[in-house]
Design a protein around this motif. Structure first.
Motif, mmCIF file in Angstrom:
data_model
loop_
_atom_site.group_PDB
_atom_site.id
_atom_site.type_symbol
_atom_site.label_atom_id
_atom_site.label_comp_id
_atom_site.label_asym_id
_atom_site.label_seq_id
_atom_site.Cartn_x
_atom_site.Cartn_y
_atom_site.Cartn_z
ATOM 1 N N ASP A 272 51.235 30.552 -0.988
ATOM 2 C CA ASP A 272 49.964 30.059 -0.486
ATOM 3 C C ASP A 272 50.173 28.501 0.281
ATOM 4 O O ASP A 272 50.585 27.693 -0.297
ATOM 5 C CB ASP A 272 49.135 29.845 -1.642
ATOM 6 C CG ASP A 272 47.579 29.446 -1.410
ATOM 7 O OD1 ASP A 272 47.424 29.198 -0.156
ATOM 8 O OD2 ASP A 272 46.587 29.709 -2.136
ATOM 9 N N VAL A 273 49.453 28.515 1.692
ATOM 10 C CA VAL A 273 49.734 27.296 2.395
ATOM 11 C C VAL A 273 48.572 26.598 2.357
ATOM 12 O O VAL A 273 48.468 25.860 3.426
ATOM 13 C CB VAL A 273 50.355 27.596 3.726
ATOM 14 C CG1 VAL A 273 51.843 28.421 3.493
ATOM 15 C CG2 VAL A 273 49.334 28.694 4.499
ATOM 16 N N SER A 274 47.670 27.116 1.595
ATOM 17 C CA SER A 274 46.209 26.358 1.720
ATOM 18 C C SER A 274 46.337 24.736 1.864
ATOM 19 O O SER A 274 46.932 24.226 0.888
ATOM 20 C CB SER A 274 45.439 26.595 0.824
ATOM 21 O OG SER A 274 45.083 27.810 0.792
ATOM 22 N N GLY A 275 45.622 24.252 2.672
ATOM 23 C CA GLY A 275 45.578 22.790 2.876
ATOM 24 C C GLY A 275 46.899 22.084 3.465
ATOM 25 O O GLY A 275 46.726 20.906 3.683
ATOM 26 N N ILE A 276 48.038 22.634 3.664
ATOM 27 C CA ILE A 276 49.405 22.101 4.427
ATOM 28 C C ILE A 276 48.954 22.039 5.798
ATOM 29 O O ILE A 276 48.720 23.027 6.629
ATOM 30 C CB ILE A 276 50.590 23.066 4.137
ATOM 31 C CG1 ILE A 276 50.833 23.237 2.551
ATOM 32 C CG2 ILE A 276 51.716 22.565 4.647
ATOM 33 C CD1 ILE A 276 52.103 23.818 2.292
ATOM 34 N N GLU A 277 49.111 20.512 6.204
ATOM 35 C CA GLU A 277 48.884 20.419 7.524
ATOM 36 C C GLU A 277 50.224 19.951 8.222
ATOM 37 O O GLU A 277 49.966 19.965 9.677
ATOM 38 C CB GLU A 277 47.968 19.274 7.625
ATOM 39 C CG GLU A 277 46.671 19.588 7.028
ATOM 40 C CD GLU A 277 45.572 18.445 6.897
ATOM 41 O OE1 GLU A 277 45.971 17.431 7.602
ATOM 42 O OE2 GLU A 277 44.476 18.276 6.573
ATOM 43 N N ALA B 12 57.494 23.316 1.088
ATOM 44 C CA ALA B 12 56.951 24.334 0.180
ATOM 45 C C ALA B 12 57.513 25.754 -0.004
ATOM 46 O O ALA B 12 57.589 26.389 -0.955
ATOM 47 C CB ALA B 12 55.596 24.290 0.480
ATOM 48 N N GLY B 13 57.889 26.002 1.167
ATOM 49 C CA GLY B 13 58.591 27.573 1.258
ATOM 50 C C GLY B 13 59.860 27.565 0.668
ATOM 51 O O GLY B 13 60.235 28.535 -0.186
ATOM 52 N N THR C 49 49.634 33.126 2.992
ATOM 53 C CA THR C 49 48.456 33.239 2.984
ATOM 54 C C THR C 49 47.594 31.880 2.807
ATOM 55 O O THR C 49 48.284 30.933 2.677
ATOM 56 C CB THR C 49 47.850 34.133 1.624
ATOM 57 O OG1 THR C 49 48.494 33.578 0.336
ATOM 58 C CG2 THR C 49 48.554 35.592 1.663
ATOM 59 N N GLY C 50 46.507 31.934 3.018
ATOM 60 C CA GLY C 50 45.584 30.858 2.749
ATOM 61 C C GLY C 50 44.973 30.177 4.143
ATOM 62 O O GLY C 50 45.614 30.643 5.345
ATOM 63 N N ALA C 51 44.446 29.108 3.964
ATOM 64 C CA ALA C 51 43.485 28.250 5.274
ATOM 65 C C ALA C 51 44.443 27.283 5.592
ATOM 66 O O ALA C 51 44.716 26.357 4.743
ATOM 67 C CB ALA C 51 42.346 28.199 4.967
ATOM 68 N N ILE D 126 52.821 36.661 8.058
ATOM 69 C CA ILE D 126 51.778 35.752 8.231
ATOM 70 C C ILE D 126 50.402 36.279 7.910
ATOM 71 O O ILE D 126 50.020 37.137 8.597
ATOM 72 C CB ILE D 126 52.008 35.124 9.328
ATOM 73 C CG1 ILE D 126 53.470 34.652 9.826
ATOM 74 C CG2 ILE D 126 50.706 34.043 9.592
ATOM 75 C CD1 ILE D 126 53.695 33.418 8.924
ATOM 76 N N GLU D 127 49.571 36.051 6.755
ATOM 77 C CA GLU D 127 48.520 36.481 6.921
ATOM 78 C C GLU D 127 47.571 35.093 6.349
ATOM 79 O O GLU D 127 46.657 35.243 5.677
ATOM 80 C CB GLU D 127 48.292 37.372 5.547
ATOM 81 C CG GLU D 127 49.160 38.761 5.817
ATOM 82 C CD GLU D 127 48.733 39.613 4.947
ATOM 83 O OE1 GLU D 127 47.737 39.437 3.851
ATOM 84 O OE2 GLU D 127 49.292 40.941 4.965
ATOM 85 N N THR D 128 47.769 34.133 7.158
ATOM 86 C CA THR D 128 46.988 32.889 7.072
ATOM 87 C C THR D 128 45.899 32.850 8.020
ATOM 88 O O THR D 128 45.655 33.777 8.803
ATOM 89 C CB THR D 128 47.762 31.679 7.375
ATOM 90 O OG1 THR D 128 48.135 31.887 8.786
ATOM 91 C CG2 THR D 128 48.889 31.485 6.457
ATOM 92 N N ARG D 129 44.822 32.102 7.867
ATOM 93 C CA ARG D 129 43.728 31.877 8.741
ATOM 94 C C ARG D 129 43.385 30.604 8.997
ATOM 95 O O ARG D 129 43.975 29.528 8.152
ATOM 96 C CB ARG D 129 42.545 32.535 8.065
ATOM 97 C CG ARG D 129 42.142 31.773 6.791
ATOM 98 C CD ARG D 129 40.979 32.588 6.171
ATOM 99 N NE ARG D 129 40.583 31.592 5.003
ATOM 100 C CZ ARG D 129 41.180 31.812 3.662
ATOM 101 N NH1 ARG D 129 42.191 32.353 3.513
ATOM 102 N NH2 ARG D 129 40.628 31.026 2.694
#
Length: 427
Positions: free
Chosen positions: A260-265, A273-274, A297-299, A334-337
């Motif tokens: 989950d990569v949510s919030g990673i900029e 993180a990976g 996944t994640g935003a 990749i299933e991010t948004r």
């Protein structure tokens, strides 16, 4: 000791070809390509360490119509090790090795029994005063066995512990063709004490007075055969009770690793993180090597770049996996948004958001577009080797779902490249 002990294995698929892996990563292909042999050595090592009476191989020892003498020599060496230790080997041929010339031409020692296309029953030479044991087996005559083979087996021997070898799809399993179908109830009604099954690559065990065991396979070959792989160590005690123990034999273990990569900029933060996700998956693994498919996944505001630069991300993660040790990245999904800021209705992202809506509603949703996409995928599948065609499903519903997934993925990839072009123009 009156107990009778044996190792039950199936679906070895020695020297199974790995065309897709070899195209992406030759080193990883070499690891996994040799893993079936190394796992089989472990099976033989386990037989010797546990001092069992027999090794039972319930079909698909080979993969397809292999005729390599290297495979033949390897098998002969391993069987000789068992023979010299006084351990018998019982083999049936399944759908993959039914036509194998290796089995037909190899001269095995007398401790090896390869059952033919007519059901056989072998009474085991046991010490005086111990319970008798009979091994039953039947090999596939050819690759196809659309009907049950149960009625072809000889009846159980009265007073003996009867062990049956059968290659079967049971009542059916996802990803497996229908071979010698039967139910667990049918098998238990046959009166055998233990059914040593093969064909389905996922382990399942029904214990009790009439045990029915599908051991899985000793070594997975791709991500669809994920998890630790094993064989069964079976003990028939003096009172004829049966104990079944799972023993892990896999050298390389495929696993889907969620991320989950949510919030990673920041890209560097993403790679760290990976690495942490890979290290966590590697920790406590039952097998020697982890072969991971990372699913992001994640935003995140990096969503566009991830799709555009997935090759760079894979390279970065490969380096981190090598640092972890005995860890490999098979692929990255990749299933991010884009995050909330990137999906605003104003700003430079807005035209791409509107384009995505138009593609989803007016292009991808049209019957003509779906028909043309299906034609293209069908044409591609026809050009692939047979072992790769299952990537698009085994029935109409699965095929349509695969086509839909390809359309969605292609849409996101195209938008990511357009986004990259917009960034370059602004620069």
């Amino acid at each position: 000791m009156a107990a009778y002990r044996f190792i039950h294995a199936a679906d070895i698929h020695l020297d199974s070809p790995l065309k897709s892996l070899s195209l992406r990563d030759p080193a990883l292909a070499d690891l996994v390509g040799n893993a079936t042999r190394r796992a089989f050595v472990r099976v033989v090592d386990l037989c010797l360490a546990e001092e069992v009476d027999a090794l039972i191989l319930a079909g698909d020892l080979y993969d397809g119509t292999q005729t390599s003498m290297k495979t033949a020599r390897f098998l002969a060496e391993q069987v000789r090790r068992l023979h010299e230790a006084g351990i018998a080997t019982f083999v049936i041929r399944g759908n993959h090795d039914a036509m194998s010339q290796i089995t037909r031409e190899l001269v095995f020692p007398e401790s090896v029994t390869v059952f033919g296309g007519r059901a056989g029953a072998i009474e085991i030479d046991r010490p005086a005063g111990t319970f008798p044991v009979t091994i039953h087996g039947l090999s596939f005559r050819d690759r196809h066995a659309p009907e049950s083979l149960l009625d072809k087996y000889r009846p159980p021997v009265a007073g003996a512990v009867n062990i049956g070898l059968l290659h079967t799809s049971l009542a059916g399993a996802p990803g497996h063709d229908n071979y010698a179908p039967c139910s667990v109830a049918d098998l238990q009604a046959a009166g055998f004490d233990y059914w040593a099954l093969g064909h389905i690559h996922k382990r399942s065990v029904v214990e009790g007075q009439r045990a029915v065991v599908m051991p899985g396979m000793p070594q997975g070959r791709d991500i669809n055969e994920a998890g630790p792989k094993s064989v069964s160590l079976v003990t028939v005690a003096d009172d004829r009770t049966i104990t079944i123990e799972e023993r892990v034999t896999s050298v390389a273990q495929f696993e889907r690793v969620p991320f989950d990569v949510s919030g990673i900029e920041d890209w560097a933060e993403l790679v760290r993180a990976g690495e942490a996700a890979l290290a966590e998956a590697r920790h406590g693994l039952a097998s020697d090597h982890l072969v991971a498919r990372l699913k992001l996944t994640g935003a995140t505001p990096l969503s566009w770049r991830l799709r555009r630069d997935i090759d760079l991300l894979k390279t970065d993660l490969d380096e981190r996996a090598a640092a972890i040790g005995a860890c490999w990245v098979e692929s990255v999904e990749i299933e991010t948004r884009p995050d909330g800021a990137a999906t605003a209705t104003a700003g430079p992202e807005a035209p791409l958001i509107e384009l995505r809506r138009l593609i989803a509603e007016e292009v991808a949703g049209s019957a003509a577009f779906r028909m043309e996409a299906s034609r293209i995928v069908n044409d591609l599948a026809a050009r692939l080797p047979p072992e790769s065609r299952r990537l698009f499903g085994t029935d109409e519903a699965a095929f349509e779902a695969a086509v839909a997934a390809l359309i969605d993925e292609g849409t996101e990839d195209a938008l990511a490249r357009l986004h990259a072009g917009a960034d370059d123009g602004e620069a």
